[in-house]
Design a protein around this motif. Structure first.
Motif, short mmCIF file in Angstrom:
data_model
loop_
_atom_site.label_atom_id
_atom_site.label_comp_id
_atom_site.label_asym_id
_atom_site.label_seq_id
_atom_site.Cartn_x
_atom_site.Cartn_y
_atom_site.Cartn_z
N PHE A 79 0.84 -1.31 0.03
CA PHE A 79 0.04 0.27 0.02
C PHE A 79 0.76 1.27 -0.21
O PHE A 79 0.40 2.16 -0.63
CB PHE A 79 -0.85 -0.08 0.97
CG PHE A 79 -2.08 -0.94 1.08
CD1 PHE A 79 -2.42 -1.53 -0.02
CD2 PHE A 79 -2.96 -1.29 2.21
CE1 PHE A 79 -3.74 -2.36 -0.40
CE2 PHE A 79 -3.88 -1.89 2.15
CZ PHE A 79 -4.33 -2.77 0.89
N GLU A 80 1.98 1.51 0.67
CA GLU A 80 2.85 2.53 0.58
C GLU A 80 3.47 2.89 -0.60
O GLU A 80 3.97 4.05 -0.80
CB GLU A 80 3.98 1.95 1.76
CG GLU A 80 3.41 2.09 3.19
CD GLU A 80 4.52 2.31 4.12
OE1 GLU A 80 5.72 1.55 3.74
OE2 GLU A 80 4.37 2.45 5.32
N ALA A 81 3.43 1.67 -1.59
CA ALA A 81 3.93 2.22 -2.78
C ALA A 81 3.01 2.76 -3.51
O ALA A 81 3.52 3.38 -4.85
CB ALA A 81 4.64 0.58 -3.50
N ILE A 82 1.76 3.05 -3.20
CA ILE A 82 0.77 3.95 -3.88
C ILE A 82 1.10 5.16 -3.86
O ILE A 82 1.27 5.83 -2.63
CB ILE A 82 -0.53 3.43 -3.51
CG1 ILE A 82 -0.92 2.00 -3.98
CG2 ILE A 82 -1.65 4.25 -4.24
CD1 ILE A 82 -2.23 1.22 -3.17
N PRO A 83 1.21 5.98 -4.96
CA PRO A 83 1.68 7.60 -5.18
C PRO A 83 0.69 8.13 -3.94
O PRO A 83 -0.69 8.05 -4.19
CB PRO A 83 1.48 7.94 -6.33
CG PRO A 83 1.44 6.51 -7.22
CD PRO A 83 0.96 5.46 -6.41
N GLU A 84 1.23 8.95 -3.08
CA GLU A 84 0.51 9.76 -2.18
C GLU A 84 -0.60 10.89 -2.94
O GLU A 84 -1.46 11.23 -2.52
CB GLU A 84 1.44 10.44 -1.51
CG GLU A 84 0.96 11.53 -0.18
CD GLU A 84 0.37 10.67 0.76
OE1 GLU A 84 0.87 9.43 1.17
OE2 GLU A 84 -0.66 11.33 1.27
N SER A 85 -0.04 11.25 -4.05
CA SER A 85 -0.73 12.41 -4.97
C SER A 85 -2.17 11.83 -5.38
O SER A 85 -3.24 12.44 -5.44
CB SER A 85 0.09 12.58 -6.12
OG SER A 85 0.34 11.22 -6.87
N LEU A 86 -2.35 10.45 -5.65
CA LEU A 86 -3.41 9.81 -5.88
C LEU A 86 -4.57 9.92 -4.86
O LEU A 86 -5.62 10.44 -4.93
CB LEU A 86 -3.22 8.31 -6.33
CG LEU A 86 -2.89 7.76 -7.75
CD1 LEU A 86 -2.79 6.34 -7.79
CD2 LEU A 86 -4.10 8.37 -8.58
N ILE A 87 -4.07 9.82 -3.76
CA ILE A 87 -4.75 9.49 -2.44
C ILE A 87 -5.33 11.16 -2.14
O ILE A 87 -6.43 11.27 -1.75
CB ILE A 87 -3.98 8.92 -1.20
CG1 ILE A 87 -4.05 7.34 -1.48
CG2 ILE A 87 -4.78 9.03 -0.08
CD1 ILE A 87 -3.02 6.70 -0.58
N GLU A 88 -4.10 11.90 -2.42
CA GLU A 88 -4.54 13.42 -2.00
C GLU A 88 -5.37 13.81 -2.66
O GLU A 88 -6.58 14.56 -2.45
CB GLU A 88 -3.42 14.31 -2.05
CG GLU A 88 -2.11 14.29 -0.88
CD GLU A 88 -2.85 14.16 0.41
OE1 GLU A 88 -3.71 15.26 0.56
OE2 GLU A 88 -2.65 13.54 1.41
N SER A 89 -5.53 13.52 -4.20
CA SER A 89 -6.55 14.13 -5.15
C SER A 89 -7.66 13.69 -4.86
O SER A 89 -8.77 14.26 -5.06
CB SER A 89 -6.04 13.85 -6.64
OG SER A 89 -5.99 12.71 -6.87
N ALA A 90 -7.91 12.44 -4.44
CA ALA A 90 -9.17 11.72 -3.80
C ALA A 90 -9.78 12.27 -2.80
O ALA A 90 -10.99 12.79 -2.78
CB ALA A 90 -9.10 10.23 -3.83
#
Lengths: 301, 292
Positions: free
Chosen positions: B162-173
């Motif tokens: 999960f940590e490999a998922i880009p932070e930006s994706l989560i932030e934009s969501a």
């Protein structure tokens, strides 16, 4: 504290998500740790943990004085040492040899086959071991070919540890090699290139490039191994042993199981034995980690 | 390509021979079981040592194993544990792993608390007392499912992935108004299908192979999982359920064949799916090997 309350309200959803996990660890991991205090008590189920009277170190003393003490310590340590000496290098050697195979298909066939036994249930594996080492089994037959005598190998205490350790290597060799292969895939191919230019042969390359590339992961696994020296899992032991082989087969954990659950219900005494094992393991782990950090710079934490 | 020397070639051949030997040593036991299970039981009992092929051909052992109601109930119970156990595993592990991959104040202490349980445990007896006496789950499937709800190793593998998922994706969501549960369901999980496959396989195989907890907690034969039935037949040598009508003299003969057929019936599912799923299993080790 106020900061924590702020964080709780800001990240409410996150805390909600980790709550079941935290509860799980508290109930099923930390509560049994608390329950271990019955090792210092004369516990009875009716009186409960708090109501049972304290006995100090009596249960530990009883274990140290018992005729079983040296037997289970010796068996546990001997099996661990055999596993360390024979079982630990085996997957490293396999990984290095696999790494040298040039034909991709052949390599992947060997890998697929060698991982397979890891997924077969222990009950089936032990059924196979008992069958193959029986009087008419294939292992006995091979021993007869080699000039030995046919016998029910697991009927005698002499063979238990070798059969236990060898079958363990057979089952886990391939699977344990994966982690080393993963480390090998991280080695820069240019290193091999440069070594060849400098005139290094295959063995020299294995010795000077491949093996050093594995050292960090070897050290980590070695620390874990040493931290588990006192911990031989009881599942395979109790599937394979019988009263004739207790002398060489009974380890700390199988002893705890037998005296605490299967035969007797001496909960306090066996908790003391279990706690003794857990504490020694923990001390060994910390010691190994400290030592490795000092000597090689590799560490778990 | 650099020219290969004689010693090079010698090494390659020795290496290949060793690997072939490994393949034979690994596969022969399974081959032996298949051949023996198909053999005529009287000839099998008179035979010692390696088998090149089946001795005669006889499916009687399989008929008896499949007619054994214990095998059927064992399969049923194991499937029950597998389905509900793995579902609970995934739910708790995914939520926990996602939580631990996010930033919040108690993350570090919780993580340390979890890692500590890998190195120090309360041991068998207090755990047994907890489940059997205090929770009162003796003879209940709960005792086989809930105490195994999270494997720390799997939790760490999932968190790493999960940590490999880009932070930006989560932030934009988040900017789009998604809550954490929404992010987990709609963004993180769909991006993590390979690791979920790994988790299903690891947990599933664990449930399939598990027998010890059932031996501790389950008393009712009707509730025995498959592995416990197998233990009676293979380790304790009890084939009586499949030999009710046999005369004394015939018993020993068919017993061996029954044992082999039992192994086949209980292991075939694994042998069939294994070659297709192997790469997922390996992937799990690879993710787990990434150092923190």
């Amino acid at each position: 504290m106020q900061k924590l309350m702020q964080d709780l309200s800001r990240n409410k959803a996150i805390y909600l998500m980790v709550l079941p996990m935290v509860l799980y660890y508290v109930i099923f991991k930390y509560f049994p740790m608390y329950g271990s205090i019955i090792a210092f008590k004369d516990f009875s189920v009716s009186k409960g943990i708090l109501g049972s009277p304290w006995t100090g170190l009596e249960n530990f003393q009883a274990f140290f004085d018992s005729i079983y003490f040296w037997r289970v310590i010796r068996n546990t340590l001997l099996i661990s040492v055999y596993q360390l000496v024979f079982g630990f290098p085996a997957p490293i050697i396999l990984a290095i040899l696999l790494n040298e195979i040039r034909k991709k298909t052949f390599k992947s066939i060997v890998q697929t086959v060698s991982y397979l036994p890891h997924f077969i249930s222990l009950v089936v594996i032990c059924g196979l071991i008992l069958d193959f080492t029986s009087r008419d089994g294939i292992v006995s037959t091979i021993i007869e070919w080699l000039g030995g005598e046919r016998s029910t190998l697991l009927g005698s205490a002499d063979n238990f540890r070798s059969i236990f350790v060898t079958s363990g290597i057979w089952q886990e060799l391939g699977w344990s090699s994966i982690i080393f292969l993963a480390a090998l895939s991280g080695i820069n191919p240019e290193l091999y290139e440069a070594a060849r230019v400098d005139g290094a042969g295959r063995f020299r390359q294995m010795w000077s490039i491949t093996l050093p590339g594995l050292v960090p992961i070897i050290m980590i696994l070695l620390i874990l191994r040493i931290g588990g020296m006192m911990d031989i899992g009881f599942e395979k032991i109790i599937l394979l042993y019988n009263p004739n082989t207790y002398e060489t087969a009974d380890v700390i954990s199988s002893f705890v199981y037998r005296k605490g659950i299967a035969e007797g219900q001496d909960y306090s005494f066996t908790s003391a034995v279990g706690l003794f094992q857990a504490v020694i393991n923990f001390v060994l782990l910390i010691g190994a980690n400290w030592f490795s950090r000092r000597v090689s710079g590799n560490r778990l934490w | 390509m650099i020219k290969r020397t004689v010693s090079d070639r010698l090494f390659d051949w020795t290496n290949a021979a060793l690997m072939l030997l490994l393949i034979v040593v690994t596969l022969y036991p399974f081959y032996h079981v298949i051949m023996a299970s198909l053999s005529d039981s009287n000839r099998l009992i008179a035979h010692q040592g390696l088998l090149a092929g089946p001795l005669g051909f006889n499916l009687e052992a399989y008929e008896r194993v499949l007619a054994n109601p214990n095998i059927f109930s064992g399969y049923r119970n194991t499937l029950f544990i597998l389905v509900f156990g793995t579902a609970l595993n995934l739910l708790l592990t995914a939520m926990g792993a996602y939580g631990l991959s996010r930033k919040f104040m108690l993350r570090k202490p919780i993580m340390i608390g979890i890692i500590f349980t890998m190195y120090f445990t309360g041991g068998l007896i207090p755990t047994y007392l907890l489940v059997n006496n205090w929770l009162g789950w003796g003879n209940s499937m709960l005792a086989l499912i809930v105490p195994a709800a999270i494997s720390t190793w799997n939790l760490i593998i999932m968190r790493t992935s999960f940590e490999a998922i880009p932070e930006s994706l989560i932030e934009s969501a988040k900017i789009d108004g998604s809550g954490e549960f929404g992010i987990l369901l709609r963004i993180v999980l769909p991006l993590s299908m390979p690791v979920i496959a790994v988790m299903i396989l690891y947990y599933g195989v664990g449930h399939w192979n598990s027998w010890f907890n059932a031996m501790l907690f389950i008393r009712d034969r009707e509730l025995f999982p498959l592995q416990l039935i197998l233990r009676e037949i293979l380790v304790q040598n009890d084939t009586s359920a499949m030999q009710l009508g046999d005369a004394m003299g015939d018993q020993q003969g068919i017993r061996e064949s029954i044992k082999y057929a039992t192994i086949m019936v209980a292991t075939l599912p694994i042998l069939f799916v294994y070659p297709f799923l192997q790469r997922f299993f390996v992937k799990g080790v690879m993710i787990g090997a990434v150092k923190e």
